[in-house]
Design a protein around this motif. Structure first.
Motif, PDB file in Angstrom:
ATOM      1  N   GLY A 181       0.822  -1.201   0.000  1.00 38.02           N
ATOM      2  CA  GLY A 181       0.000   0.000   0.000  1.00 38.02           C
ATOM      3  C   GLY A 181       0.855   1.249   0.000  1.00 38.02           C
ATOM      4  N   TRP A 182       0.283   2.295  -0.572  1.00 43.35           N
ATOM      5  CA  TRP A 182       0.895   3.617  -0.530  1.00 43.35           C
ATOM      6  C   TRP A 182       0.014   4.526   0.329  1.00 43.35           C
ATOM      7  CZ3 TRP A 182       5.613   4.888  -2.319  1.00 43.35           C
ATOM      8  CH2 TRP A 182       6.224   4.063  -3.269  1.00 43.35           C
ATOM      9  N   PHE A 183       0.644   5.205   1.249  1.00 43.15           N
ATOM     10  CA  PHE A 183      -0.031   6.176   2.096  1.00 43.15           C
ATOM     11  C   PHE A 183       0.743   7.484   2.018  1.00 43.15           C
ATOM     12  CE2 PHE A 183      -3.058   3.564   4.490  1.00 43.15           C
ATOM     13  CZ  PHE A 183      -2.594   2.300   4.189  1.00 43.15           C
ATOM     14  N   ARG A 184       0.092   8.551   2.391  1.00 41.22           N
ATOM     15  CA  ARG A 184       0.795   9.832   2.432  1.00 41.22           C
ATOM     16  C   ARG A 184       0.351  10.604   3.670  1.00 41.22           C
ATOM     17  NH1 ARG A 184      -2.036  13.009  -2.718  1.00 41.22           N
ATOM     18  NH2 ARG A 184      -4.110  13.285  -1.782  1.00 41.22           N
ATOM     19  N   GLN A 185       1.249  11.453   4.117  1.00 41.13           N
ATOM     20  CA  GLN A 185       0.938  12.271   5.287  1.00 41.13           C
ATOM     21  C   GLN A 185       1.509  13.663   5.076  1.00 41.13           C
ATOM     22  OE1 GLN A 185       2.046  10.587   9.097  1.00 41.13           O
ATOM     23  NE2 GLN A 185       0.479  11.822  10.117  1.00 41.13           N
ATOM     24  N   ALA A 186       0.628  14.635   5.084  1.00 45.02           N
ATOM     25  CA  ALA A 186       1.018  16.028   4.981  1.00 45.02           C
ATOM     26  C   ALA A 186       1.133  16.615   6.387  1.00 45.02           C
ATOM     27  CB  ALA A 186      -0.014  16.802   4.166  1.00 45.02           C
ATOM     28  N   PRO A 187       1.897  17.681   6.551  1.00 46.22           N
ATOM     29  CA  PRO A 187       2.061  18.279   7.880  1.00 46.22           C
ATOM     30  C   PRO A 187       0.720  18.645   8.500  1.00 46.22           C
ATOM     31  CG  PRO A 187       3.646  19.202   6.357  1.00 46.22           C
ATOM     32  CD  PRO A 187       2.726  18.353   5.539  1.00 46.22           C
ATOM     33  N   GLY A 188       0.516  18.209   9.728  1.00 47.64           N
ATOM     34  CA  GLY A 188      -0.699  18.535  10.446  1.00 47.64           C
ATOM     35  C   GLY A 188      -1.914  17.733  10.050  1.00 47.64           C
ATOM     36  N   LYS A 189      -1.731  16.743   9.164  1.00 45.04           N
ATOM     37  CA  LYS A 189      -2.861  15.938   8.708  1.00 45.04           C
ATOM     38  C   LYS A 189      -2.637  14.470   9.046  1.00 45.04           C
ATOM     39  CE  LYS A 189      -4.356  18.948   4.954  1.00 45.04           C
ATOM     40  NZ  LYS A 189      -4.759  19.003   3.517  1.00 45.04           N
ATOM     41  N   GLU A 190      -3.725  13.719   9.037  1.00 42.74           N
ATOM     42  CA  GLU A 190      -3.630  12.285   9.290  1.00 42.74           C
ATOM     43  C   GLU A 190      -3.074  11.568   8.055  1.00 42.74           C
ATOM     44  OE1 GLU A 190      -7.332  11.793  12.450  1.00 42.74           O
ATOM     45  OE2 GLU A 190      -7.391  10.797  10.504  1.00 42.74           O
ATOM     46  N   ARG A 191      -2.535  10.393   8.318  1.00 43.31           N
ATOM     47  CA  ARG A 191      -2.042   9.569   7.224  1.00 43.31           C
ATOM     48  C   ARG A 191      -3.224   9.145   6.356  1.00 43.31           C
ATOM     49  NH1 ARG A 191       2.722   5.490   8.531  1.00 43.31           N
ATOM     50  NH2 ARG A 191       3.517   7.533   9.153  1.00 43.31           N
ATOM     51  N   GLU A 192      -3.055   9.235   5.063  1.00 45.38           N
ATOM     52  CA  GLU A 192      -4.137   9.007   4.106  1.00 45.38           C
ATOM     53  C   GLU A 192      -3.799   7.853   3.172  1.00 45.38           C
ATOM     54  OE1 GLU A 192      -6.429  11.564   0.567  1.00 45.38           O
ATOM     55  OE2 GLU A 192      -4.517  12.232   1.356  1.00 45.38           O
ATOM     56  N   PHE A 193      -4.757   6.998   2.937  1.00 45.96           N
ATOM     57  CA  PHE A 193      -4.585   5.914   1.976  1.00 45.96           C
ATOM     58  C   PHE A 193      -4.565   6.487   0.562  1.00 45.96           C
ATOM     59  CE2 PHE A 193      -4.799   1.822   0.096  1.00 45.96           C
ATOM     60  CZ  PHE A 193      -5.717   1.901  -0.955  1.00 45.96           C
ATOM     61  N   VAL A 194      -3.580   6.057  -0.229  1.00 48.41           N
ATOM     62  CA  VAL A 194      -3.455   6.527  -1.600  1.00 48.41           C
ATOM     63  C   VAL A 194      -3.791   5.424  -2.586  1.00 48.41           C
ATOM     64  CG1 VAL A 194      -1.854   7.426  -3.331  1.00 48.41           C
ATOM     65  CG2 VAL A 194      -1.699   8.221  -0.961  1.00 48.41           C
ATOM     66  N   ALA A 195      -3.128   4.286  -2.471  1.00 54.41           N
ATOM     67  CA  ALA A 195      -3.328   3.189  -3.421  1.00 54.41           C
ATOM     68  C   ALA A 195      -2.721   1.925  -2.849  1.00 54.41           C
ATOM     69  CB  ALA A 195      -2.682   3.511  -4.772  1.00 54.41           C
ATOM     70  N   TYR A 203      -7.645   2.281  -4.937  1.00 48.69           N
ATOM     71  CA  TYR A 203      -7.232   3.680  -4.929  1.00 48.69           C
ATOM     72  C   TYR A 203      -8.036   4.479  -3.919  1.00 48.69           C
ATOM     73  CZ  TYR A 203      -4.749   2.569  -9.187  1.00 48.69           C
ATOM     74  OH  TYR A 203      -3.884   2.015 -10.099  1.00 48.69           O
ATOM     75  N   GLY A 204      -7.397   5.538  -3.423  1.00 51.94           N
ATOM     76  CA  GLY A 204      -8.092   6.448  -2.551  1.00 51.94           C
ATOM     77  C   GLY A 204      -9.156   7.226  -3.300  1.00 51.94           C
ATOM     78  N   ASP A 205     -10.139   7.691  -2.569  1.00 52.11           N
ATOM     79  CA  ASP A 205     -11.304   8.321  -3.198  1.00 52.11           C
ATOM     80  C   ASP A 205     -11.000   9.693  -3.781  1.00 52.11           C
ATOM     81  OD1 ASP A 205     -13.491   6.987  -0.618  1.00 52.11           O
ATOM     82  OD2 ASP A 205     -12.788   6.116  -2.514  1.00 52.11           O
ATOM     83  N   SER A 206      -9.962  10.353  -3.314  1.00 49.42           N
ATOM     84  CA  SER A 206      -9.747  11.751  -3.702  1.00 49.42           C
ATOM     85  C   SER A 206      -8.800  11.935  -4.894  1.00 49.42           C
ATOM     86  CB  SER A 206      -9.177  12.531  -2.507  1.00 49.42           C
ATOM     87  OG  SER A 206      -7.900  12.005  -2.157  1.00 49.42           O
ATOM     88  N   LEU A 207      -8.370  10.852  -5.496  1.00 48.23           N
ATOM     89  CA  LEU A 207      -7.318  10.965  -6.514  1.00 48.23           C
ATOM     90  C   LEU A 207      -7.842  11.301  -7.901  1.00 48.23           C
ATOM     91  CD1 LEU A 207      -5.068   7.969  -5.463  1.00 48.23           C
ATOM     92  CD2 LEU A 207      -4.895  10.376  -4.794  1.00 48.23           C
ATOM     93  N   ASN A 208      -9.081  11.059  -8.171  1.00 48.38           N
ATOM     94  CA  ASN A 208      -9.675  11.390  -9.479  1.00 48.38           C
ATOM     95  C   ASN A 208      -8.911  10.784 -10.650  1.00 48.38           C
ATOM     96  OD1 ASN A 208     -11.738  12.997  -8.289  1.00 48.38           O
ATOM     97  ND2 ASN A 208     -10.296  14.690  -8.097  1.00 48.38           N
ATOM     98  N   GLY A 209      -8.413   9.573 -10.476  1.00 48.69           N
ATOM     99  CA  GLY A 209      -7.785   8.854 -11.580  1.00 48.69           C
ATOM    100  C   GLY A 209      -6.407   9.337 -11.967  1.00 48.69           C
TER     101      GLY A 209
END
Length: 126
Positions: free
Chosen positions: A35-49, A60-66
Motif C-alpha cells: 500500500g501507498w499512504f501519504r501524510q502532509a504536515p498537520g494531517k492524518e495519514r491518508e490511503f493513496v493506493a 485507490y483512494g477516493d480523492s485521486l480522481n484517476g
C-alpha cells in the motif's frame, strides 16, 4: 526481517508527474499487498493506493480522481506509484507498507500494515 525502501520523490511543478518506487526485500511470503499512504504536515495519514502482489488487483483512494496508477514488477519485488497531474495538495511524505495475511477489506486501514518504509518527500509547487 522484511524491508521496504521508497524512492523517486522530489520537487515538481503543478501539473507535473513523478513515479515512486517501493522495493520489498527480506520477506518469505509472496501473499501480501503493498500500500501507498501519504501524510502532509498537520494531517492524518491518508490511503493513496494499493496492489495485491499475487493477482495484481489494485485499489485507490477516493480523492485521486484517476491521476495515480499503481503497478508492479514481481521479478524486481517492486511496486510503483505513477502520479500525474500533480497539484500542491499532493504535497506530503509518501510511504509504502506491506499488508500481510489480511483481507482485502482492510487494505485502506494503515494500522493493518505490518512493515513500513522510511518515506519519501513529494513537494508540488504552484
Amino acid at each position: 526481517h522484511v524491508q521496504l525502501v521508497e524512492s523517486g520523490g522530489g520537487l515538481v511543478q503543478s501539473g507535473g508527474s513523478l513515479r515512486l518506487s517501493c522495493t520489498v526485500s527480506g520477506g518469505t511470503s509472496n501473499s501480501y499487498a503493498v500500500g501507498w499512504f501519504r501524510q502532509a504536515p498537520g494531517k492524518e495519514r491518508e490511503f493513496v493506493a494499493a496492489l495485491w502482489r499475487p493477482n495484481g488487483a489494485t485499489y485507490y483512494g477516493d480523492s485521486l480522481n484517476g491521476r495515480f496508477t499503481v503497478s508492479r514488477d514481481n521479478a524486481k519485488n517492486a511496486v510503483y506509484l505513477q502520479m500525474n497531474s500533480l497539484i500542491p495538495e499532493d504535497t506530503a511524505v509518501y510511504y509504502c507498507a506491506r499488508l500481510l495475511n489480511q483481507k482485502s477489506s482492510t487494505i485502506r486501514i494503515s494500522g493493518r500494515y505490518d512493515s513500513w518504509g522510511q518515506g519519501t518527500q513529494v513537494t508540488v509547487s504552484s
